[in-house]
Design a protein around this motif. Structure first.
Motif, PDB file in Angstrom:
ATOM      1  N   UNK A  25       0.858  -1.192   0.000  1.00 44.19           N
ATOM      2  CA  UNK A  25       0.000   0.000   0.000  1.00 44.19           C
ATOM      3  C   UNK A  25       0.886   1.232   0.000  1.00 44.19           C
ATOM      4  N   UNK A  26       0.584   2.165  -0.876  1.00 42.42           N
ATOM      5  CA  UNK A  26       1.342   3.411  -0.933  1.00 42.42           C
ATOM      6  C   UNK A  26       0.370   4.566  -1.063  1.00 42.42           C
ATOM      7  N   UNK A  27       0.904   5.760  -1.291  1.00 41.00           N
ATOM      8  CA  UNK A  27       0.054   6.948  -1.324  1.00 41.00           C
ATOM      9  C   UNK A  27      -0.945   6.925  -2.475  1.00 41.00           C
ATOM     10  N   UNK A  28      -0.663   6.166  -3.521  1.00 39.56           N
ATOM     11  CA  UNK A  28      -1.542   6.127  -4.693  1.00 39.56           C
ATOM     12  C   UNK A  28      -2.510   4.945  -4.699  1.00 39.56           C
ATOM     13  N   UNK A  29      -2.371   4.061  -3.734  1.00 37.50           N
ATOM     14  CA  UNK A  29      -3.241   2.884  -3.714  1.00 37.50           C
ATOM     15  C   UNK A  29      -2.483   1.653  -3.314  1.00 37.50           C
ATOM     16  N   UNK A  30      -2.361   0.686  -4.239  1.00 39.81           N
ATOM     17  CA  UNK A  30      -1.689  -0.559  -3.892  1.00 39.81           C
ATOM     18  C   UNK A  30      -1.169  -1.246  -5.156  1.00 39.81           C
ATOM     19  N   UNK A  31      -0.185  -2.141  -4.943  1.00 40.22           N
ATOM     20  CA  UNK A  31       0.338  -2.964  -6.029  1.00 40.22           C
ATOM     21  C   UNK A  31       0.844  -4.278  -5.444  1.00 40.22           C
ATOM     22  N   UNK A  32       1.039  -5.252  -6.321  1.00 41.36           N
ATOM     23  CA  UNK A  32       1.575  -6.544  -5.928  1.00 41.36           C
ATOM     24  C   UNK A  32       3.007  -6.693  -6.410  1.00 41.36           C
ATOM     25  N   UNK A  33       3.809  -7.374  -5.613  1.00 39.50           N
ATOM     26  CA  UNK A  33       5.100  -7.892  -6.050  1.00 39.50           C
ATOM     27  C   UNK A  33       4.944  -9.405  -6.135  1.00 39.50           C
ATOM     28  N   UNK A  34       5.032  -9.933  -7.320  1.00 40.64           N
ATOM     29  CA  UNK A  34       4.807 -11.337  -7.657  1.00 40.64           C
ATOM     30  C   UNK A  34       3.363 -11.750  -7.379  1.00 40.64           C
ATOM     31  N   UNK A  35       2.964 -12.790  -8.096  1.00 41.11           N
ATOM     32  CA  UNK A  35       1.583 -13.266  -8.027  1.00 41.11           C
ATOM     33  C   UNK A  35       1.610 -14.764  -8.298  1.00 41.11           C
ATOM     34  N   UNK A  36       2.098 -15.522  -7.300  1.00 39.98           N
ATOM     35  CA  UNK A  36       2.229 -16.961  -7.447  1.00 39.98           C
ATOM     36  C   UNK A  36       0.887 -17.650  -7.628  1.00 39.98           C
ATOM     37  N   UNK A  68      -0.280 -17.038 -10.739  1.00 39.18           N
ATOM     38  CA  UNK A  68      -1.591 -16.573 -10.319  1.00 39.18           C
ATOM     39  C   UNK A  68      -2.198 -15.534 -11.244  1.00 39.18           C
ATOM     40  N   UNK A  69      -1.421 -15.050 -12.202  1.00 42.21           N
ATOM     41  CA  UNK A  69      -1.919 -13.974 -13.066  1.00 42.21           C
ATOM     42  C   UNK A  69      -3.140 -14.371 -13.892  1.00 42.21           C
ATOM     43  N   UNK A  70      -3.207 -15.560 -14.497  1.00 44.12           N
ATOM     44  CA  UNK A  70      -4.431 -15.895 -15.237  1.00 44.12           C
ATOM     45  C   UNK A  70      -5.679 -15.831 -14.358  1.00 44.12           C
ATOM     46  N   UNK A  71      -5.573 -16.285 -13.125  1.00 41.90           N
ATOM     47  CA  UNK A  71      -6.718 -16.262 -12.216  1.00 41.90           C
ATOM     48  C   UNK A  71      -7.047 -14.831 -11.793  1.00 41.90           C
ATOM     49  N   UNK A  72      -6.003 -14.028 -11.565  1.00 44.28           N
ATOM     50  CA  UNK A  72      -6.213 -12.627 -11.192  1.00 44.28           C
ATOM     51  C   UNK A  72      -6.940 -11.885 -12.310  1.00 44.28           C
ATOM     52  N   UNK A  73      -6.505 -12.107 -13.551  1.00 49.29           N
ATOM     53  CA  UNK A  73      -7.102 -11.403 -14.693  1.00 49.29           C
ATOM     54  C   UNK A  73      -8.548 -11.854 -14.920  1.00 49.29           C
ATOM     55  N   UNK A  78     -14.534 -11.315 -14.465  1.00 50.14           N
ATOM     56  CA  UNK A  78     -15.778 -12.046 -14.242  1.00 50.14           C
ATOM     57  C   UNK A  78     -16.371 -11.904 -12.844  1.00 50.14           C
ATOM     58  N   UNK A  79     -15.520 -11.639 -11.860  1.00 46.01           N
ATOM     59  CA  UNK A  79     -15.977 -11.631 -10.463  1.00 46.01           C
ATOM     60  C   UNK A  79     -15.899 -10.234  -9.867  1.00 46.01           C
ATOM     61  N   UNK A  80     -14.716  -9.648  -9.884  1.00 46.64           N
ATOM     62  CA  UNK A  80     -14.524  -8.336  -9.259  1.00 46.64           C
ATOM     63  C   UNK A  80     -15.018  -7.184 -10.122  1.00 46.64           C
ATOM     64  N   UNK A  81     -15.319  -7.483 -11.390  1.00 47.61           N
ATOM     65  CA  UNK A  81     -15.880  -6.475 -12.305  1.00 47.61           C
ATOM     66  C   UNK A  81     -15.011  -5.222 -12.390  1.00 47.61           C
ATOM     67  N   UNK A  82     -13.758  -5.439 -12.606  1.00 53.59           N
ATOM     68  CA  UNK A  82     -12.796  -4.349 -12.654  1.00 53.59           C
ATOM     69  C   UNK A  82     -13.085  -3.429 -13.834  1.00 53.59           C
ATOM     70  N   UNK A  83     -12.877  -2.125 -13.615  1.00 56.11           N
ATOM     71  CA  UNK A  83     -12.953  -1.149 -14.704  1.00 56.11           C
ATOM     72  C   UNK A  83     -11.672  -0.331 -14.818  1.00 56.11           C
ATOM     73  N   UNK A  84     -10.886  -0.276 -13.748  1.00 54.23           N
ATOM     74  CA  UNK A  84      -9.649   0.507 -13.750  1.00 54.23           C
ATOM     75  C   UNK A  84      -8.561  -0.213 -14.537  1.00 54.23           C
ATOM     76  N   UNK A  85      -7.651   0.536 -15.155  1.00 53.66           N
ATOM     77  CA  UNK A  85      -6.554  -0.107 -15.892  1.00 53.66           C
ATOM     78  C   UNK A  85      -5.682  -0.955 -14.962  1.00 53.66           C
ATOM     79  N   UNK A  86      -5.040  -1.958 -15.535  1.00 52.37           N
ATOM     80  CA  UNK A  86      -4.122  -2.832 -14.805  1.00 52.37           C
ATOM     81  C   UNK A  86      -2.816  -2.910 -15.583  1.00 52.37           C
ATOM     82  N   UNK A  87      -1.709  -2.644 -14.890  1.00 51.23           N
ATOM     83  CA  UNK A  87      -0.378  -2.749 -15.487  1.00 51.23           C
ATOM     84  C   UNK A  87       0.293  -3.986 -14.900  1.00 51.23           C
ATOM     85  N   UNK A  88       0.840  -4.831 -15.763  1.00 50.13           N
ATOM     86  CA  UNK A  88       1.627  -5.991 -15.338  1.00 50.13           C
ATOM     87  C   UNK A  88       3.015  -5.824 -15.928  1.00 50.13           C
TER      88      UNK A  88
END
Length: 244
Positions: A25-36, A68-73, A78-88
């Motif tokens: 978590x940072x001032x702009x939100x959050x990010x992941x390091x690795x996604x096993x 874990x990236x295929x499941x995250x995407x 399908x589940x979280x109904x994301x609308x915000x951009x995602x950078x990998x």
């Protein structure tokens, strides 16, 4: 900056731990390091909203670090109904390997229209990249995975974090970690030296030259877990939260 270990385990779940996944978590939100591979399970277990994650930074292309990236995407679609951009972002070869993984696990999934924009960035070693406000500098280490493996040096909110990824000791790891506020280091073994993985005894010999402010051990096999108290270092646990 606050970091939570969603997964601190090795590829085989030693100690009942999830595969590598760190939530920052940072001032702009959050990010992941690795996604096993187990990361979506860990995200649910620890009550993380996947839609808060604006970027995923990948060290190397082994399943316990990027699987874990295929499941995250698909969850985003399908589940979280994301609308915000995602950078990998990760090593060269990430785009093709991710496409292959998605088509292997969920045929046709790469061709379905999504409600959000996703962007894959392949990072050049020893260059500092701005990934959604995170200064990311990758250093090539030594861990065969069909693509360049990285240690990552990240600077965000005025703090510097280094994660070793998986590697034996190499000079690139010294360059990545020197002076970091937090160094998260793979210590797969206690004192057994094998190719492509780091042991605690080797790490301990090099720590004085690094000048890091805080060290946390992760990615430990059963033998290392049994002896971690002998190190005198902090050791990661799934769910553990650090403030940097």
């Amino acid at each position: 900056m606050e970091l939570q270990f969603l997964g601190s385990g090795d590829a085989f779940g030693s100690g009942g731990r999830f595969n590598t996944c760190f939530y920052v978590r940072d001032a702009r939100g959050a990010f992941l390091i690795d996604c096993g591979a187990s990361s979506m399970i860990a995200i649910r277990k620890f009550g993380i909203d996947p839609n808060t994650i604006r970027a995923v930074l990948i060290t190397h292309l082994h399943g316990d670090h990027f699987g874990g990236l295929p499941f995250f995407i698909l969850d985003a679609q399908l589940v979280s109904r994301r609308t915000a951009p995602l950078i990998i972002a990760g090593p060269p070869g990430l785009r093709d390997r991710l496409t292959t993984a998605m088509e292997t696990f969920f045929p046709g999934s790469t061709r379905v229209e999504r409600r959000f924009v996703s962007e894959i960035r392949e990072l050049e070693p020893r260059c500092t990249h701005d990934v959604e406000g995170i200064a990311v500098t990758p250093f090539v280490v030594k861990h065969p995975c069909g693509a360049p493996p990285f240690a990552l040096r990240l600077t965000v909110d005025g703090k510097t974090l280094c994660y070793s990824g998986d590697t034996e000791w190499v000079d690139g790891l010294r360059d990545a970690a020197t002076g970091a506020d937090l160094f998260i280091a793979e210590t797969y073994f206690f004192d057994k030296q094998v190719r492509f993985h780091l042991d605690y005894a080797t790490l301990a010999r090099h720590l004085p030259e690094l000048g890091v402010k805080r060290v946390v051990l992760t990615h430990m096999n059963p033998g290392m877990l049994a002896r971690v108290a002998e190190t005198g270092c902090e050791a990661a646990e799934d769910g553990m939260v650090l403030t940097v």
